[in-house]
Design a protein around this motif. Structure first.
Motif, mmCIF file in Angstrom:
data_model
loop_
_atom_site.group_PDB
_atom_site.id
_atom_site.type_symbol
_atom_site.label_atom_id
_atom_site.label_comp_id
_atom_site.label_asym_id
_atom_site.label_seq_id
_atom_site.Cartn_x
_atom_site.Cartn_y
_atom_site.Cartn_z
ATOM 1 N N GLN A 107 -17.722 -41.673 7.608
ATOM 2 C CA GLN A 107 -17.655 -42.830 6.717
ATOM 3 C C GLN A 107 -17.699 -44.142 7.486
ATOM 4 O O GLN A 107 -18.142 -45.164 6.942
ATOM 5 C CB GLN A 107 -16.426 -42.761 5.815
ATOM 6 C CG GLN A 107 -15.086 -42.910 6.466
ATOM 7 C CD GLN A 107 -13.989 -43.010 5.408
ATOM 8 O OE1 GLN A 107 -13.904 -43.981 4.649
ATOM 9 N NE2 GLN A 107 -13.157 -41.988 5.338
ATOM 10 N N TYR A 180 -18.079 -43.773 0.078
ATOM 11 C CA TYR A 180 -17.273 -42.663 -0.425
ATOM 12 C C TYR A 180 -18.114 -41.529 -1.016
ATOM 13 O O TYR A 180 -17.758 -40.369 -0.910
ATOM 14 C CB TYR A 180 -16.270 -43.171 -1.458
ATOM 15 C CG TYR A 180 -15.301 -44.180 -0.887
ATOM 16 C CD1 TYR A 180 -14.666 -43.959 0.330
ATOM 17 C CD2 TYR A 180 -15.036 -45.378 -1.557
ATOM 18 C CE1 TYR A 180 -13.790 -44.894 0.861
ATOM 19 C CE2 TYR A 180 -14.155 -46.312 -1.035
ATOM 20 C CZ TYR A 180 -13.545 -46.069 0.180
ATOM 21 O OH TYR A 180 -12.680 -46.993 0.704
ATOM 22 N N LYS A 181 -19.231 -41.863 -1.626
ATOM 23 C CA LYS A 181 -20.030 -40.820 -2.286
ATOM 24 C C LYS A 181 -20.839 -39.982 -1.307
ATOM 25 O O LYS A 181 -21.342 -38.914 -1.655
ATOM 26 C CB LYS A 181 -20.938 -41.412 -3.368
ATOM 27 C CG LYS A 181 -22.180 -42.111 -2.867
ATOM 28 C CD LYS A 181 -22.931 -42.785 -4.008
ATOM 29 C CE LYS A 181 -23.821 -41.841 -4.757
ATOM 30 N NZ LYS A 181 -25.217 -41.844 -4.281
ATOM 31 N N HIS A 182 -20.965 -40.446 -0.058
ATOM 32 C CA HIS A 182 -21.792 -39.728 0.904
ATOM 33 C C HIS A 182 -21.002 -38.968 1.971
ATOM 34 O O HIS A 182 -21.602 -38.320 2.824
ATOM 35 C CB HIS A 182 -22.763 -40.696 1.587
ATOM 36 C CG HIS A 182 -23.885 -41.129 0.709
ATOM 37 N ND1 HIS A 182 -24.034 -42.424 0.257
ATOM 38 C CD2 HIS A 182 -24.917 -40.431 0.164
ATOM 39 C CE1 HIS A 182 -25.121 -42.505 -0.508
ATOM 40 N NE2 HIS A 182 -25.670 -41.314 -0.578
ATOM 41 N N ILE A 183 -19.674 -39.056 1.938
ATOM 42 C CA ILE A 183 -18.890 -38.315 2.924
ATOM 43 C C ILE A 183 -18.867 -36.827 2.574
ATOM 44 O O ILE A 183 -19.494 -36.405 1.596
ATOM 45 C CB ILE A 183 -17.457 -38.889 3.041
ATOM 46 C CG1 ILE A 183 -16.718 -38.799 1.699
ATOM 47 C CG2 ILE A 183 -17.497 -40.322 3.545
ATOM 48 C CD1 ILE A 183 -15.261 -39.229 1.779
ATOM 49 N N ARG A 188 -15.123 -36.240 -0.947
ATOM 50 C CA ARG A 188 -15.633 -37.440 -1.615
ATOM 51 C C ARG A 188 -14.973 -37.725 -2.956
ATOM 52 O O ARG A 188 -14.694 -38.891 -3.284
ATOM 53 C CB ARG A 188 -17.153 -37.364 -1.764
ATOM 54 C CG ARG A 188 -17.673 -36.280 -2.676
ATOM 55 C CD ARG A 188 -19.174 -36.128 -2.563
ATOM 56 N NE ARG A 188 -19.676 -35.062 -3.411
ATOM 57 C CZ ARG A 188 -20.895 -34.545 -3.298
ATOM 58 N NH1 ARG A 188 -21.740 -35.004 -2.388
ATOM 59 N NH2 ARG A 188 -21.282 -33.578 -4.111
#
Length: 359
Positions: A107, A180-183, A188
């Motif tokens: 992140q 946050y949406k790509h971790i 996520r």
């Protein structure tokens, strides 16, 4: 509230006039800008960065076309607004590709990448090495050139000082979402829920997934770019624009995007905010609620008919997407959302299909 002045600076108030400007001025200008960025992307030394930059332009051109519609409301400034909107949206699409198909789940890496978007709307900051936390780093200056293009054009917007705090707020929320949406998929949802807890007082009428969707739209930023082309823009007017677009107009934009991408996201293992509804009926009723709230919000703006066209255009654009016909459940939802549609929505539905097929 301020209004744009003079004939070429007036918001188009009916669909035919808007689309005539789009066909005559906006689409050719967008194509010219994207051709330039495609040439730049093709020269990126790192093969992975080059691949994602080119893919983002090829597959997401309609994002720039849709965003640049705001330049149709001030044709005298389109030589500033179109390059600005296209450059900013190209950063967004490029970084989305980098994070979606990332070789990293860090992140801090995603946060640093998206720092470029905050720097793009804040000419007073220095540029950074946005790739410092990832393996692929040599883009030949591509991202820096995109950021500088945004800043150079922002410098030509006489009302930008009033718009800047509200643009920074929206870009900050957008960046948070992308981090946050790509971790790690196992982390996520909890990260998004914790983030929502810090912000839910701003949108108590929305569920967490709807708030998150609203932060993923760039439409509020583009509208504020347009407003900043007027030297008379003041803080009060900028605040009304911000609150009229966020969260409902912005939320509608991204919920429709997720609606049509459900099958694609499931295959790719990507997060999709429409998947968090209990059932299809709930999803349909919540999207319909957001549509009505968006219509109510934009009534506070001068030339509200222009913003109503934006709302109906969003529905026409997304519900006419070929992806809809490929998904049985989404096809049914689309039919119900289009049922008893106003003529304006049908007009934009037909135009969206024509643009996809012939332009």
């Amino acid at each position: 509230m301020i209004e744009l002045e003079q004939s070429r600076n007036q918001f188009p108030r009916e669909p035919i006039r808007l689309m005539s400007r789009v066909y005559k001025f906006i689409l050719p200008d967008v194509r010219k800008e994207l051709d330039g960025w495609r040439h730049e992307a093709d020269a990126i030394p790192d093969p992975e960065l080059r691949k994602q930059a080119l893919a983002s332009i090829k597959t997401k051109e309609f994002h720039c076309q849709g965003g640049a519609v705001y330049a149709a409301a001030n044709l005298d400034k389109r030589e500033v607004l179109v390059p600005l909107i296209v450059a900013f949206q190209t950063i967004s699409d490029y970084l989305d590709n980098l994070c979606d198909r990332s070789t990293s789940l860090d992140q801090n890496d995603f946060r640093l990448l998206h720092r470029s978007m905050l720097d793009a709307v804040d000419p007073g900051t220095g540029l950074q090495d946005y790739y410092a936390l990832r393996d692929e780093r040599n883009d030949g200056g591509y991202l820096h050139r995109l950021v500088r293009t945004c800043r150079d054009n922002i410098a030509k917007l006489p009302g930008y000082a009033a718009a800047k705090p509200y643009i920074t707020d929206l870009v900050g929320l957008y960046s948070d979402l992308q981090v946050y949406k790509h971790i790690d998929p196992n982390l996520r949802e909890e990260a998004l829920l914790q983030w929502w807890e810090r912000h839910k007082h701003r949108t108590p009428q929305l569920r967490w997934n709807e708030f998150a969707a609203a932060t993923g739209s760039t439409l509020g930023v583009f509208m504020l770019f347009l407003a900043a082309s007027n030297p008379k823009l003041d803080d009060g007017s900028a605040e009304v624009i911000h609150s009229s677009y966020f969260p409902h107009v912005c939320g509608l934009h991204i919920m429709l995007d997720y609606l049509i991408d459900q099958a694609e996201d499931e295959i790719g293992g990507d997060l999709n905010f429409c998947s968090y509804y209990e059932n299809k009926e709930t999803m349909l009723s919540r999207i319909a609620f957001i549509v009505e709230e968006a219509r109510r919000d934009i009534k506070r703006l001068p030339a509200s008919s222009f913003h109503r066209m934006i709302i109906e255009g969003l529905l026409g654009l997304y519900l006419s997407d070929p992806k809809v016909s490929e998904q049985k459940e989404i096809r049914e939802v689309s039919r119900r959302l289009m049922k008893r549609s106003p003529l304006m929505r049908v007009f934009f539905f037909a135009n969206s299909r024509w643009i996809r097929k012939y332009l």
